[in-house]
Design a protein around this motif. Structure first.
Motif, mmCIF file in Angstrom:
data_model
loop_
_atom_site.group_PDB
_atom_site.id
_atom_site.type_symbol
_atom_site.label_atom_id
_atom_site.label_comp_id
_atom_site.label_asym_id
_atom_site.label_seq_id
_atom_site.Cartn_x
_atom_site.Cartn_y
_atom_site.Cartn_z
ATOM 1 N N ALA A 93 74.336 -52.408 -28.229
ATOM 2 C CA ALA A 93 74.582 -52.053 -29.441
ATOM 3 C C ALA A 93 74.251 -50.603 -29.767
ATOM 4 O O ALA A 93 73.680 -49.750 -28.811
ATOM 5 N N ALA A 94 74.512 -49.965 -30.914
ATOM 6 C CA ALA A 94 74.087 -48.756 -31.367
ATOM 7 C C ALA A 94 73.822 -48.592 -32.910
ATOM 8 O O ALA A 94 74.276 -49.295 -33.628
ATOM 9 N N LEU A 95 73.130 -47.575 -33.363
ATOM 10 C CA LEU A 95 72.965 -47.357 -34.714
ATOM 11 C C LEU A 95 73.765 -46.400 -35.224
ATOM 12 O O LEU A 95 74.560 -45.210 -34.522
ATOM 13 N N LEU A 96 74.166 -46.438 -36.406
ATOM 14 C CA LEU A 96 75.295 -45.609 -36.882
ATOM 15 C C LEU A 96 74.363 -45.435 -38.432
ATOM 16 O O LEU A 96 74.681 -46.079 -39.443
ATOM 17 N N THR A 97 73.446 -44.277 -38.274
ATOM 18 C CA THR A 97 72.769 -44.021 -39.474
ATOM 19 C C THR A 97 72.731 -42.400 -39.710
ATOM 20 O O THR A 97 73.191 -41.844 -38.679
ATOM 21 N N PRO A 98 72.317 -41.833 -40.657
ATOM 22 C CA PRO A 98 72.287 -40.461 -40.735
ATOM 23 C C PRO A 98 71.714 -39.593 -39.839
ATOM 24 O O PRO A 98 72.385 -38.561 -39.345
ATOM 25 N N PRO A 150 79.952 -43.914 -45.972
ATOM 26 C CA PRO A 150 78.545 -43.429 -45.406
ATOM 27 C C PRO A 150 77.726 -43.514 -46.226
ATOM 28 O O PRO A 150 76.986 -42.926 -46.924
ATOM 29 N N TYR A 151 77.528 -45.052 -46.407
ATOM 30 C CA TYR A 151 75.993 -45.407 -47.234
ATOM 31 C C TYR A 151 74.844 -44.811 -46.395
ATOM 32 O O TYR A 151 74.760 -44.793 -45.400
ATOM 33 N N GLU A 152 73.864 -44.410 -47.333
ATOM 34 C CA GLU A 152 72.736 -43.846 -46.668
ATOM 35 C C GLU A 152 71.999 -44.949 -45.805
ATOM 36 O O GLU A 152 71.267 -44.415 -44.827
ATOM 37 N N GLU A 153 72.076 -46.106 -46.166
ATOM 38 C CA GLU A 153 71.133 -47.052 -45.152
ATOM 39 C C GLU A 153 71.766 -47.064 -43.623
ATOM 40 O O GLU A 153 71.170 -47.720 -43.012
ATOM 41 N N GLY A 154 73.219 -46.872 -43.712
ATOM 42 C CA GLY A 154 73.694 -46.842 -42.336
ATOM 43 C C GLY A 154 74.124 -48.339 -42.054
ATOM 44 O O GLY A 154 74.248 -49.127 -42.997
ATOM 45 N N TYR A 155 74.491 -48.482 -40.656
ATOM 46 C CA TYR A 155 75.066 -49.688 -40.184
ATOM 47 C C TYR A 155 74.307 -49.907 -38.598
ATOM 48 O O TYR A 155 74.008 -48.791 -38.180
ATOM 49 N N GLY A 156 74.665 -51.065 -37.978
ATOM 50 C CA GLY A 156 74.614 -51.304 -36.600
ATOM 51 C C GLY A 156 75.888 -51.589 -36.126
ATOM 52 O O GLY A 156 76.659 -52.142 -36.725
ATOM 53 N N LEU A 157 76.023 -51.104 -35.012
ATOM 54 C CA LEU A 157 77.242 -51.368 -34.064
ATOM 55 C C LEU A 157 76.930 -52.385 -33.005
ATOM 56 O O LEU A 157 76.167 -52.340 -32.263
ATOM 57 N N GLY A 200 81.899 -38.086 -34.275
ATOM 58 C CA GLY A 200 82.064 -37.050 -35.199
ATOM 59 C C GLY A 200 81.133 -36.158 -35.039
ATOM 60 O O GLY A 200 80.140 -36.297 -34.457
ATOM 61 N N ASP A 201 81.021 -34.957 -35.834
ATOM 62 C CA ASP A 201 80.011 -33.767 -35.831
ATOM 63 C C ASP A 201 78.740 -34.458 -36.716
ATOM 64 O O ASP A 201 77.854 -33.719 -36.767
ATOM 65 N N ASP A 202 79.140 -34.960 -37.555
ATOM 66 C CA ASP A 202 78.246 -35.594 -38.852
ATOM 67 C C ASP A 202 78.170 -37.195 -38.891
ATOM 68 O O ASP A 202 79.300 -37.625 -38.585
ATOM 69 N N TYR A 203 77.337 -37.490 -39.943
ATOM 70 C CA TYR A 203 77.306 -38.989 -40.304
ATOM 71 C C TYR A 203 78.743 -39.374 -41.062
ATOM 72 O O TYR A 203 79.239 -40.207 -40.567
ATOM 73 N N PRO A 204 78.871 -38.557 -42.062
ATOM 74 C CA PRO A 204 80.285 -39.011 -42.806
ATOM 75 C C PRO A 204 81.468 -38.784 -41.779
ATOM 76 O O PRO A 204 82.387 -39.979 -42.133
ATOM 77 N N ALA A 205 81.573 -38.121 -40.967
ATOM 78 C CA ALA A 205 82.699 -38.009 -40.115
ATOM 79 C C ALA A 205 82.667 -39.257 -39.145
ATOM 80 O O ALA A 205 83.652 -39.986 -38.821
ATOM 81 N N ALA A 206 81.422 -39.863 -38.582
ATOM 82 C CA ALA A 206 81.262 -40.825 -37.720
ATOM 83 C C ALA A 206 81.585 -42.123 -38.494
ATOM 84 O O ALA A 206 82.384 -42.843 -38.053
ATOM 85 N N VAL A 265 80.454 -54.274 -37.098
ATOM 86 C CA VAL A 265 79.757 -53.589 -37.935
ATOM 87 C C VAL A 265 78.760 -54.427 -38.662
ATOM 88 O O VAL A 265 79.364 -55.345 -39.499
ATOM 89 N N VAL A 266 77.471 -54.184 -38.512
ATOM 90 C CA VAL A 266 76.618 -54.938 -39.545
ATOM 91 C C VAL A 266 75.779 -54.240 -40.462
ATOM 92 O O VAL A 266 75.782 -52.961 -40.150
#
Length: 359
Positions: free
Chosen positions: A24-29, A51-58, A37-43, A72-73
């Motif tokens: 698993a991995a985190l997808l947060t700012p 690109p919600y501020e709270e982010g996601y888990g993968l 990607g180079d940044d959170y919105p691109a990812a 994606v959770v």
């Protein structure tokens, strides 16, 4: 067969719906796989997410038929707990609630070396109408933005090794040109005369952690590979945005000398032009804030932070109490040290002030 017994089709469907979690991995700012990607919105955009501020888990795993899936959770804290446990070598049963599932994406965006026991080998699921193309990890045989970011992640992860290598090179002159010693740090340069092309060195290897790939999961070792086995080459250092002199691999012609016929040769491109451009764009981030996640800060020691920043064609790694390294798209598998001159400390402090940090 009794009326309450499941049919073979129902059993097969249930097996297909099961997810055997591998990693698993985190997808947060502040923490996201840099391959995306180079940044959170691109990812987020790479996965078709907002690109919600709270982010996601993968959550990466296989279904009962062996197909690769990335789930994606919304339950970021659950995934963060699992990742932290696995990083410490502790078991953790990651079982996200179905209500927290945002999307199920075919394929894996990261290279995962483990596989679920008792199911077929990992493969992409059979496509259905309307499904997006399967996610695939970046190739280890190519060099581009994803590999460049993974290389920077690896330098950050193995900072002590890279820092020791640069210290040795500066002390002996091996990577600063034949017999060259580092020049005193001045207002425009802190590179040694003749600092330039160094030797090949393994930097991007398989590893664990959040830097650009998933943390190890409960599978066979749970280790997710990153990048390529052929790592960047170390170069002689440059000052913090000043002018660097480069060594020679091709004799006088590399510096605009003359060929055998006395005709002036075109000077070879200075690899540190790209480094200076990256440093200038980093200073631009202080004037016009970049997209969230473009500059990230993580713990190094009680008194220092590790900085990671990316931009078009370049990646930057630094410690706030030390020096920096730059990787470039147009210089495959090469790492350029940036010495701690008079201007670098203030730049690092300013970048740390605008960087996002893990909560």
């Amino acid at each position: 067969m009794g009326g309450t017994e499941p049919t073979a089709d129902a059993v097969a469907a249930a097996d297909a719906d099961a997810l055997f979690v591998l990693t698993a991995a985190l997808l947060t700012p502040a923490r996201f796989p840099s391959v995306l990607g180079d940044d959170y919105p691109a990812a987020c955009a790479a996965l078709g997410l907002e690109p919600y501020e709270e982010g996601y888990g993968l959550v990466l795993g296989q279904d009962g038929l062996g197909a690769r899936w990335t789930v994606v959770v919304e339950d970021v804290s659950l995934v963060a707990t699992a990742v932290s446990a696995w990083d410490c070598g502790m078991p953790y049963d990651l079982s996200p609630d179905e209500d927290s599932v945002v999307a199920g994406l075919p394929g894996w965006p990261l290279a995962v070396v483990s596989r679920a026991p008792g199911v077929p080998a990992p493969h992409d699921p059979e496509p259905e109408e309307g499904d997006p193309p399967p996610l695939v990890p970046p190739s280890g045989d190519a060099w581009g933005p994803a590999q460049r970011r993974l290389g920077a992640d690896e330098v950050a992860l193995r900072w002590a090794d890279w820092r020791a290598g640069v210290a040795t090179a500066f002390d002996t002159g091996t990577e600063a040109g034949p017999g060259a010693d580092p020049a005193p740090d001045g207002p425009e340069t802190s590179a040694g005369a003749g600092a330039g092309v160094g030797t090949r060195a393994d930097a991007v290897r398989g590893g664990q952690g959040q830097h650009g790939t998933a943390a190890g999961g409960p599978g066979d070792g749970g280790t997710a590979q990153r990048g390529t086995e052929r790592g960047p080459a170390a170069h002689g250092g440059t000052g913090d945005g000043g002018t660097a002199q480069r060594g020679t691999e091709q004799g006088p012609a590399a510096h605009g000398g003359t060929g055998d016929g006395g005709v002036p040769e075109i000077a070879a491109p200075d690899p540190y032009d790209g480094v200076r451009r990256a440093l200038a764009e980093l200073r631009g981030y202080l004037e016009a804030p970049p997209p969230v996640g473009r500059v990230r800060s993580s713990f190094a020691t009680v008194d220092a932070r590790v900085l990671r920043a990316d931009g078009p064609g370049w990646s930057f790694v630094a410690r706030t109490d030390d020096m920096a390294f730059v990787l470039l798209d147009d210089r495959p598998r090469e790492v350029f040290p940036v010495a701690r001159g008079p201007r670098l400390p203030s730049l690092l402090q300013a970048l740390d002030a605008i960087a996002v940090r893990p909560s």
